[in-house]
Design an enzyme around this catalytic site. Sequence first.
Site, PDB file in Angstrom:
ATOM      1  N   ASP A  98       0.867  -1.176   0.000  1.00 31.72           N
ATOM      2  CA  ASP A  98       0.000   0.000   0.000  1.00 31.72           C
ATOM      3  C   ASP A  98       0.904   1.226   0.000  1.00 31.72           C
ATOM      4  O   ASP A  98       1.963   1.225   0.608  1.00 31.72           O
ATOM      5  CB  ASP A  98      -0.879  -0.041   1.259  1.00 31.72           C
ATOM      6  CG  ASP A  98      -1.957   1.016   1.237  1.00 31.72           C
ATOM      7  OD1 ASP A  98      -2.052   1.742   0.230  1.00 31.72           O
ATOM      8  OD2 ASP A  98      -2.697   1.128   2.226  1.00 31.72           O
ATOM      9  N   ASP A 131      -7.786  -7.452   0.982  1.00 35.90           N
ATOM     10  CA  ASP A 131      -6.940  -7.479   2.178  1.00 35.90           C
ATOM     11  C   ASP A 131      -7.736  -6.871   3.314  1.00 35.90           C
ATOM     12  O   ASP A 131      -8.630  -6.056   3.090  1.00 35.90           O
ATOM     13  CB  ASP A 131      -5.654  -6.667   1.968  1.00 35.90           C
ATOM     14  CG  ASP A 131      -5.910  -5.178   2.157  1.00 35.90           C
ATOM     15  OD1 ASP A 131      -5.638  -4.659   3.255  1.00 35.90           O
ATOM     16  OD2 ASP A 131      -6.420  -4.523   1.220  1.00 35.90           O
TER      17      ASP A 131
END
Length: 377
Positions: free
Chosen positions: A89, A265
């Site tokens: 990320d 996720d």
Amino acid sequence: MKFEKLGQSGRARRGRLTLEHGVVETPVFMPVGTYGTVKGMLPRDIEDIQAQIILGNTFHLYLRPGLEVIKQHGGLHDFIKWNKPILTDSGGFQVFSLGAMRKIKEEGVTFRSPIDGSKVFLSPEISMEIQHVLNSDIVMIFDECTPYPATHEEAQKSLQLSLRWAKRCKAHHHDELKNKNALFGIIQGGMYEDLRDESLNGLLEIGFDGYAIGGLSVGEPKEEMIKVLDYLPNKMPHDKPRYLMGVGKPEDIVEAVRRGVDMFDCVMPTRNARNGHYFVTDGLVRIRNSKYRHDQGPLDPHCDCYTCKNFTRAYLFHLEKCGEMLASMLGTIHNLRYYQRLTEGMRDALDNGTFDEFVQDFYARRGLEVPPCPVDE
């Protein structure tokens, strides 16, 4: 990166991602390893639960241990001893989470480090450079996560900044760094369909290897999230992977797969395990409940994880009551294996043409009706 669509049932897709460090079958759930570790798990445990890809966090790894240390190890894979794919990320969501501690400008974001209070600057270019050093198989663009609630004007201003940053990410990733790893765009726009369209179209013009849905699971009611999922995934490219960031509960994942999402996720399975909440085939076990004190059965008789094959609910109850760290470790192994089994089950059902039956059984075991889902004519 190569993405192949292997099958479909309604809008649900069965796919395969080929990345630098291996092949990922989709739908897939990615355990979250924010600081270079999945909390409570040894790297071999992550392999044992049959995770195909894990998630790391640019923001946290940049602050600690810092790029120099990771560079000395030749990247994140060798540093954490994980030889399968990693998605990182960009840090945008973490910056968003800092609230008043951050200042957003066109150049990037200045914020106070949550570790020592020092001033830190993060920009699209710096995020790309960090992820290049990490050698992530999938790099996420640096964006501003639209808060909830947001007015139409606020959401539009935010997404337009994210689009300008997306252009800079692509230019730096491809042209400056010559990074061959995949780069995913992130669709913002809050709960507004026209703004989601504007964000998606802007990202398509720039062109990315995959596309993520951002700005969900940020406090909105579930109905709002489902509205976005009813509308958006089907408009996303059919030949590229689709990733729903930060979601979520098992039911949310099933509903998103039904609507055409491939990748997920969430910290929920690990966080819930540390609180004695375990996901099982028939719903949820809150192991601190005294009814489990003498329960000789496994946590989930349908589960093949180390915890379920070796220990009783009574033992897990005992560990929780004593505050033993083994409770969190065994619970995390189980919860993450549950999420892997959930996505494995969906992949098998899509391969076998039995996806509708899978969904029926999933809800029947919970004593719930199957929610409606859009059907393409």
